[in-house]
Design a protein around this motif. Structure first.
Motif, PDB file in Angstrom:
ATOM      1  N   MET A   1     -52.652  -9.142 -30.502  1.00  0.00           N
ATOM      2  CA  MET A   1     -52.762  -7.715 -30.804  1.00  0.00           C
ATOM      3  C   MET A   1     -51.435  -7.030 -30.505  1.00  0.00           C
ATOM      4  N   VAL A   2     -51.015  -6.134 -31.391  1.00  0.00           N
ATOM      5  CA  VAL A   2     -49.746  -5.447 -31.214  1.00  0.00           C
ATOM      6  C   VAL A   2     -49.853  -4.441 -30.080  1.00  0.00           C
ATOM      7  N   GLN A   3     -48.911  -4.496 -29.155  1.00  0.00           N
ATOM      8  CA  GLN A   3     -48.915  -3.557 -28.050  1.00  0.00           C
ATOM      9  C   GLN A   3     -48.512  -2.181 -28.544  1.00  0.00           C
ATOM     10  N   ARG A   4     -49.291  -1.163 -28.134  1.00  0.00           N
ATOM     11  CA  ARG A   4     -48.970   0.181 -28.577  1.00  0.00           C
ATOM     12  C   ARG A   4     -47.893   0.798 -27.688  1.00  0.00           C
ATOM     13  N   LYS A   5     -47.094   1.635 -28.286  1.00  0.00           N
ATOM     14  CA  LYS A   5     -45.947   2.231 -27.622  1.00  0.00           C
ATOM     15  C   LYS A   5     -46.370   3.168 -26.499  1.00  0.00           C
ATOM     16  N   LEU A   6     -45.748   3.016 -25.312  1.00  0.00           N
ATOM     17  CA  LEU A   6     -45.978   3.935 -24.215  1.00  0.00           C
ATOM     18  C   LEU A   6     -45.154   5.191 -24.442  1.00  0.00           C
ATOM     19  N   ILE A   7     -45.775   6.358 -24.199  1.00  0.00           N
ATOM     20  CA  ILE A   7     -45.034   7.608 -24.440  1.00  0.00           C
ATOM     21  C   ILE A   7     -44.866   8.442 -23.179  1.00  0.00           C
ATOM     22  N   GLY A   8     -45.214   7.911 -22.059  1.00  0.00           N
ATOM     23  CA  GLY A   8     -45.021   8.697 -20.845  1.00  0.00           C
ATOM     24  C   GLY A   8     -45.989   8.259 -19.763  1.00  0.00           C
ATOM     25  N   VAL A   9     -45.831   8.813 -18.578  1.00  0.00           N
ATOM     26  CA  VAL A   9     -46.697   8.466 -17.464  1.00  0.00           C
ATOM     27  C   VAL A   9     -47.335   9.729 -16.941  1.00  0.00           C
ATOM     28  N   ARG A  10     -48.646   9.724 -16.792  1.00  0.00           N
ATOM     29  CA  ARG A  10     -49.359  10.870 -16.264  1.00  0.00           C
ATOM     30  C   ARG A  10     -49.164  10.974 -14.753  1.00  0.00           C
ATOM     31  N   ALA A  11     -49.534  12.126 -14.227  1.00  0.00           N
ATOM     32  CA  ALA A  11     -49.332  12.387 -12.807  1.00  0.00           C
ATOM     33  C   ALA A  11     -50.035  11.357 -11.927  1.00  0.00           C
ATOM     34  N   LYS A  12     -51.175  10.846 -12.363  1.00  0.00           N
ATOM     35  CA  LYS A  12     -51.922   9.890 -11.557  1.00  0.00           C
ATOM     36  C   LYS A  12     -51.448   8.457 -11.777  1.00  0.00           C
ATOM     37  N   GLY A  13     -50.351   8.276 -12.513  1.00  0.00           N
ATOM     38  CA  GLY A  13     -49.779   6.961 -12.657  1.00  0.00           C
ATOM     39  C   GLY A  13     -50.241   6.182 -13.866  1.00  0.00           C
ATOM     40  N   ARG A  14     -51.126   6.768 -14.689  1.00  0.00           N
ATOM     41  CA  ARG A  14     -51.605   6.059 -15.868  1.00  0.00           C
ATOM     42  C   ARG A  14     -50.671   6.321 -17.034  1.00  0.00           C
ATOM     43  N   ALA A  15     -50.240   5.270 -17.697  1.00  0.00           N
ATOM     44  CA  ALA A  15     -49.370   5.426 -18.853  1.00  0.00           C
ATOM     45  C   ALA A  15     -50.170   5.910 -20.043  1.00  0.00           C
ATOM     46  N   SER A  16     -49.592   6.810 -20.813  1.00  0.00           N
ATOM     47  CA  SER A  16     -50.232   7.301 -22.029  1.00  0.00           C
ATOM     48  C   SER A  16     -49.633   6.568 -23.224  1.00  0.00           C
ATOM     49  N   VAL A  17     -50.478   6.239 -24.206  1.00  0.00           N
ATOM     50  CA  VAL A  17     -49.993   5.488 -25.354  1.00  0.00           C
ATOM     51  C   VAL A  17     -49.969   6.377 -26.586  1.00  0.00           C
ATOM     52  N   ALA A  18     -49.182   5.959 -27.554  1.00  0.00           N
ATOM     53  CA  ALA A  18     -49.138   6.676 -28.823  1.00  0.00           C
ATOM     54  C   ALA A  18     -50.425   6.387 -29.590  1.00  0.00           C
ATOM     55  N   GLU A  19     -51.151   7.421 -29.914  1.00  0.00           N
ATOM     56  CA  GLU A  19     -52.422   7.289 -30.623  1.00  0.00           C
ATOM     57  C   GLU A  19     -52.214   7.472 -32.128  1.00  0.00           C
ATOM     58  N   THR A  20     -53.204   7.015 -32.887  1.00  0.00           N
ATOM     59  CA  THR A  20     -53.232   7.259 -34.329  1.00  0.00           C
ATOM     60  C   THR A  20     -54.403   8.179 -34.628  1.00  0.00           C
ATOM     61  N   PHE A  21     -54.085   9.401 -35.003  1.00  0.00           N
ATOM     62  CA  PHE A  21     -55.108  10.399 -35.311  1.00  0.00           C
ATOM     63  C   PHE A  21     -55.286  10.529 -36.820  1.00  0.00           C
ATOM     64  N   VAL A  22     -56.530  10.494 -37.279  1.00  0.00           N
ATOM     65  CA  VAL A  22     -56.857  10.834 -38.658  1.00  0.00           C
ATOM     66  C   VAL A  22     -57.759  12.065 -38.591  1.00  0.00           C
ATOM     67  N   LEU A  23     -57.297  13.150 -39.185  1.00  0.00           N
ATOM     68  CA  LEU A  23     -57.967  14.442 -39.086  1.00  0.00           C
ATOM     69  C   LEU A  23     -58.708  14.753 -40.384  1.00  0.00           C
ATOM     70  N   VAL A  24     -59.975  15.119 -40.257  1.00  0.00           N
ATOM     71  CA  VAL A  24     -60.813  15.406 -41.422  1.00  0.00           C
ATOM     72  C   VAL A  24     -61.243  16.866 -41.356  1.00  0.00           C
TER      73      VAL A  24
END
Length: 255
Positions: A1-24
């Motif tokens: 599985m392709v690893q998703r890009k990390l875009i930052g670290v939250r205050a509690k130490g959890r890394a946030s990933v780049a999401e794919t949003f489809v808006l309807v």
């Protein structure tokens, strides 16, 4: 599985990933209505795109022949044609009829559903059944002498917190609602059998279906959704796109 890009670290130490949003989008609108939200999501480091439902923009179709199945096919093909996976599928208003059935068709591609002041039906229920009190309220107003056009109602009930200029911009681009879609029984049994995470964005000042409210009427039909609230009317994508984008990111992260 392709690893998703990390875009930052939250205050509690959890890394946030780049999401794919489809808006309807919901009734009367189009993919264009999400432009400001998409811009904000992209600024936050995410991939975001919006679908034109049938009869709008990039999805030409005879509006008189549009059905719920056509809308479901349109969104499903959009996701499939682009090879999207781990999709955070966001539905506003009428799109609440569509996104659960897209998920049933391709559960392996959907990470989370986010209902933004969106309809949530019981199995086999039509939206018009839920909206019967609206007809009674309209009849009462007419009897009391208040008669307003559908366009004016759109301004008063969906864009009441927008400037007149912004209202004019939106009103110039809307298309007629497909009331027949709202009258169709909505299949939901297979969706409720799935174990797909769900979230809700509550718009605190939403009076689009006055005297009814999207929350808690529809929210309580979902199983343990995560929730964010925005002080906004129904047209939050126009009036508060940054707050909207931030809420979507937080919910996509499962927080």
């Amino acid at each position: 599985m392709v690893q998703r890009k990390l875009i930052g670290v939250r205050a509690k130490g959890r890394a946030s990933v780049a999401e794919t949003f489809v808006l309807v989008h919901g009734g009367s609108l189009g993919a264009w209505s999400w432009a400001a939200v998409i811009a904000q999501l992209q600024r936050l480091g995410h991939r975001a795109m919006a679908v034109d439902l049938a009869g709008r923009g990039e999805s030409p179709y005879d509006l008189a022949k549009v059905t719920l199945a056509v809308h479901i096919d349109t969104v499903s093909r959009y996701i499939e044609d682009r090879g999207l996976r781990d999709v955070v599928l966001v539905g506003h208003s009428m799109a609440g009829l569509i996104i659960p059935n897209v998920t049933v068709r391709m559960p392996e591609r959907i990470k989370r559903l986010i209902f933004m002041s969106a309809l949530v039906m019981r199995d086999g229920e039509a939206a018009t059944e839920v909206f019967k009190p609206l007809g009674a309220a309209a009849a009462k107003r007419a009897k009391e002498g208040e008669q307003i056009s559908m366009a004016e109602r759109f301004r008063r009930h969906q864009l009441q917190d927008a400037s007149r200029d912004l209202q004019d911009f939106v009103m110039a681009a809307i298309v007629p609602d497909q009331m027949a879609v709202l009258a169709e029984p909505t299949p939901m049994k297979d969706f409720y059998a799935l174990d797909v995470p769900t979230s809700v964005v509550i718009l605190e000042d939403d009076i689009a279906i006055d005297p009814l409210r999207f929350h808690p009427l529809f929210t309580e039909r979902l199983r343990n959704p995560t929730i964010r609230s925005i002080k906004s009317g129904h047209g939050v994508m126009f009036t508060k796109p940054l707050e909207c984008a931030r809420a979507l990111v937080e919910l996509a992260d499962g927080s």
